[in-house]
Every structure is written in structure tokens, then in C-alpha cells.
Design an enzyme around this catalytic site. Sequence first.
Site, PDB file in Angstrom:
ATOM      1  CE  LYS A  49      -3.524  -0.798  -0.433  1.00  0.00           C
ATOM      2  NZ  LYS A  49      -3.947  -1.221  -1.806  1.00  0.00           N
ATOM      3  CG  HIS A 121       4.469  -6.029  -2.048  1.00  0.00           C
ATOM      4  ND1 HIS A 121       4.595  -4.679  -2.216  1.00  0.00           N
ATOM      5  CD2 HIS A 121       3.239  -6.331  -2.532  1.00  0.00           C
ATOM      6  CE1 HIS A 121       3.491  -4.193  -2.779  1.00  0.00           C
ATOM      7  NE2 HIS A 121       2.660  -5.184  -2.982  1.00  0.00           N
ATOM      8  CB  SER A 240      -3.483  12.192 -12.990  1.00  0.00           C
ATOM      9  OG  SER A 240      -4.594  11.826 -13.769  1.00  0.00           O
ATOM     10  CG  PHE A 241      -6.176   9.643  -7.381  1.00  0.00           C
ATOM     11  CD1 PHE A 241      -5.601   8.716  -6.534  1.00  0.00           C
ATOM     12  CD2 PHE A 241      -7.546   9.849  -7.310  1.00  0.00           C
ATOM     13  CE1 PHE A 241      -6.376   8.003  -5.620  1.00  0.00           C
ATOM     14  CE2 PHE A 241      -8.328   9.144  -6.401  1.00  0.00           C
ATOM     15  CZ  PHE A 241      -7.737   8.226  -5.565  1.00  0.00           C
TER      16      PHE A 241
HETATM   17  P1  A3P Z   1      -4.724   5.197  -0.206  1.00  0.00           P
HETATM   18  O1  A3P Z   1      -5.392   3.944   0.229  1.00  0.00           O
HETATM   19  O2  A3P Z   1      -4.082   5.944   0.929  1.00  0.00           O
HETATM   20  O3  A3P Z   1      -5.595   6.076  -1.020  1.00  0.00           O
HETATM   21  P2  A3P Z   1      -0.457   0.104  -3.687  1.00  0.00           P
HETATM   22  O4  A3P Z   1      -0.616   0.280  -5.151  1.00  0.00           O
HETATM   23  O5  A3P Z   1       0.966  -0.129  -3.254  1.00  0.00           O
HETATM   24  O6  A3P Z   1      -1.400  -0.926  -3.163  1.00  0.00           O
HETATM   25  O7  A3P Z   1      -0.802   1.502  -2.996  1.00  0.00           O
HETATM   26  C1  A3P Z   1      -2.128   1.943  -2.887  1.00  0.00           C
HETATM   27  C2  A3P Z   1      -2.163   3.400  -2.504  1.00  0.00           C
HETATM   28  O8  A3P Z   1      -1.701   4.206  -3.612  1.00  0.00           O
HETATM   29  C3  A3P Z   1      -3.590   3.833  -2.210  1.00  0.00           C
HETATM   30  O9  A3P Z   1      -3.488   4.808  -1.160  1.00  0.00           O
HETATM   31  C4  A3P Z   1      -3.996   4.448  -3.550  1.00  0.00           C
HETATM   32  O10 A3P Z   1      -5.085   5.328  -3.483  1.00  0.00           O
HETATM   33  C5  A3P Z   1      -2.709   5.166  -3.941  1.00  0.00           C
HETATM   34  N1  A3P Z   1      -2.654   5.488  -5.381  1.00  0.00           N
HETATM   35  C6  A3P Z   1      -2.902   4.653  -6.410  1.00  0.00           C
HETATM   36  N2  A3P Z   1      -2.796   5.309  -7.580  1.00  0.00           N
HETATM   37  C7  A3P Z   1      -2.461   6.586  -7.277  1.00  0.00           C
HETATM   38  C8  A3P Z   1      -2.223   7.773  -8.060  1.00  0.00           C
HETATM   39  N3  A3P Z   1      -2.305   7.771  -9.389  1.00  0.00           N
HETATM   40  N4  A3P Z   1      -1.894   8.905  -7.399  1.00  0.00           N
HETATM   41  C9  A3P Z   1      -1.798   8.924  -6.044  1.00  0.00           C
HETATM   42  N5  A3P Z   1      -2.021   7.850  -5.253  1.00  0.00           N
HETATM   43  C10 A3P Z   1      -2.359   6.705  -5.858  1.00  0.00           C
END
Ligand code: A3P
Length: 318
Positions: A49, A121, A240-241
Site C-alpha cells: 500500500k 513486496h 494521475s489519480f
Molecule cells: P490510499 O489507500 O491511501 O488512497 P499500492 O498500489 O501499493 O497498493 O498503494 C495503494 C495506494 O496508492 C492507495 O493509497 C492508492 O489510493 C494510492 N494510489 C494509487 N494510484 C495513485 C495515483 N495515481 N496517485 C496517487 N495515489 C495513488
Amino acid sequence: MDVKPPFKKTYYYRPNYLLPAIFSRNTIDGVYKNLEIRDDDTFLVTYAKSGTAWTNEMLKAILHVDDLEYLESVEFYKKLATLEFGPADHPDLVEENVFCPKSFIEDFIKDTPSPRVLSTHVLPEYMPTQFFQKKPKTVFVSRNPKDAVVSLYHWHHSIPFLSPCPWELLCEEYIKGNSICGAVWDFYKKWSKYKQEAWMLWLTFEDMKADPKQAIRKIADFISRPLTEEQLDAVVHSTSFQVMKERNERAVNPEFFFPNGHNSGESGKDGETKPKVQWQRKGQVGGWKNTFTVAQSEAFDKVYKEQMKGYEDVMYQF
Ligand code: A3P
């Protein structure tokens, strides 16, 4: 005697090293350990995460910058392929008939043309044997461990390969070092040994958020795929998000993860209705303050400070 893990669908792969059941022991010890690494492979190393999917898509967008449609068309599991995943052979997963019949890595080796992005991981000692011989380019992303565990809490409540559990328990176990990629300090301490190596680029989620363009420029230069300003802007946009969120909602072949309708928001066997999986949830920095109590935060700080003594260069200040 086997120590009972604190959460369902997890197990101790080694003493004090908890993994999610979906990270198959056989895969880690077998096909993953023996993986043949290619000269143009790029590894992506993250604690759970901590921005894996985001950075993974940045890497793929850089590699496919002339055809960003690729991100739309590539099958979902291939985009996210985390090498330790599958098969779902752990009894807790078998019992619930949870997806993922094969190890990801077998399909990955078979189907993925070079240049590959390999996401993992695990701790350094469980990397493929060839990793420290060939030293492939490796992007490491660190994230504030308090934000990571809050993200993990929501993950436990939405992804079918984990079990819901109360925040109090998850936080308490995290402070004891029991979390699905092992103790968070072990992960950072062990990987930090390679931070200054020429083959490693160490980034933080927080810097990526503050200036995604700069992060993408660094990654692109690091993997020897420098981008023009125009290309950089295109990669910023497509990773982007919001754009990632919409793309993942239209994902190709999500059934690979959810053949049993697990992603439909229906009740699971554990009695809880799991919300639809949100690959992009909030994507923010510092949100932990809304979830940790003051006592939990202080308890974490105490252990974290002790554990990270001597590793201040990779330590977060809260
Ligand atoms: P949150 O749960 O705090 O929103 P992983 O991919 O390692 O599982 O990480 C997941 C985290 O990365 C989540 O955090 C997710 O929302 C965030 N995330 C995924 N894509 C993103 C993006 N394009 N920009 C910013 N954060 C992102």
C-alpha cells in the site's frame, strides 16, 4: 510449534515474517527464486500500500509513451503483476474459493515481452537468486508507514484475499511488527542497504505527490528512456489519480481476480459485505491523522524510533 497468525488469510512464511496467503510459499521458494532476470528488466520494490500500482503505471507509461493506449488494453492482472502472487493454495483461500488459480509469475514469464516491469513486496533475502548477481535497475518507493497502514486497513476490508479486521487490532499488530509484508521497519532497514547503489532509484510517495512530473523525469532518466516535455506531460496525465481510477474501473479482465463475483459488492462468506475494490482510494499524504488515535500514534512512534535508530536517512518524521 506453529505460531498462529493474527489475521485470517495470512501466514508466517518465516518466524516473525507475516505474509498474505495469496503470496504462495511454493511460488516464492520455487519459480520466483529461480526467475531468470533479463538485462532490460526493471524491478519495482514497495512495502504494501505504498504506491505500487501508481509507480508501476508510471514505468509502463514511460516504456509505452508512443502508445499510451497500451495502458488501456493490457490485461489488468498483467499490469499489476506482483510476482509473489498465487496460486491461491492456502487453506483459508481454498475454503473461500478465492480466485487466482495459477501463480502470476508463470503467466508473466510466458506472456510478457521485454522490457518488463517486475513488481515485488518481499525482503531482499527472498528475491530471486539472480537479482543480486545481475543487479537490474530497481525503483524503490517508500511511503509514510502510518499512511500505508491506514490504506492497508481499507484494503483488508475490500480485497477478497484478505479478511476484514478491526482497526484497533490491525494497528496493534502493526506496532508489534505483524503486518502482511512483515515489520515495516525491517523492510526499510533491509532495503536501505542498497539505497545508494547505482542500480537503485529510491523515491518517496510524498515526493511523487508533491511533484509527479519530476518523479517521472527521474524514473525515465534512470531507466534510460528520457522523455520530451510533451511526453512527460502525457505520462503525468495518464498516471494521475483520477485518470488511473477511471481506467481501472474499465479494466480488462478483472475476473482474473474476481471470478466469484467478489468485486460485485455482494456479501462474502465472512458475513461482511465487501465494498467494490478501490485500487485508487484517496491517494493522499497525511490522512493517517484521521484514523490513528493519539495513543496509537504515540505507541507507534516509540517502537518506530527505537527500531529505526541508525537508519535516520530513510526514517519518517511525524
Ligand atoms: P490510499 O489507500 O491511501 O488512497 P499500492 O498500489 O501499493 O497498493 O498503494 C495503494 C495506494 O496508492 C492507495 O493509497 C492508492 O489510493 C494510492 N494510489 C494509487 N494510484 C495513485 C495515483 N495515481 N496517485 C496517487 N495515489 C495513488
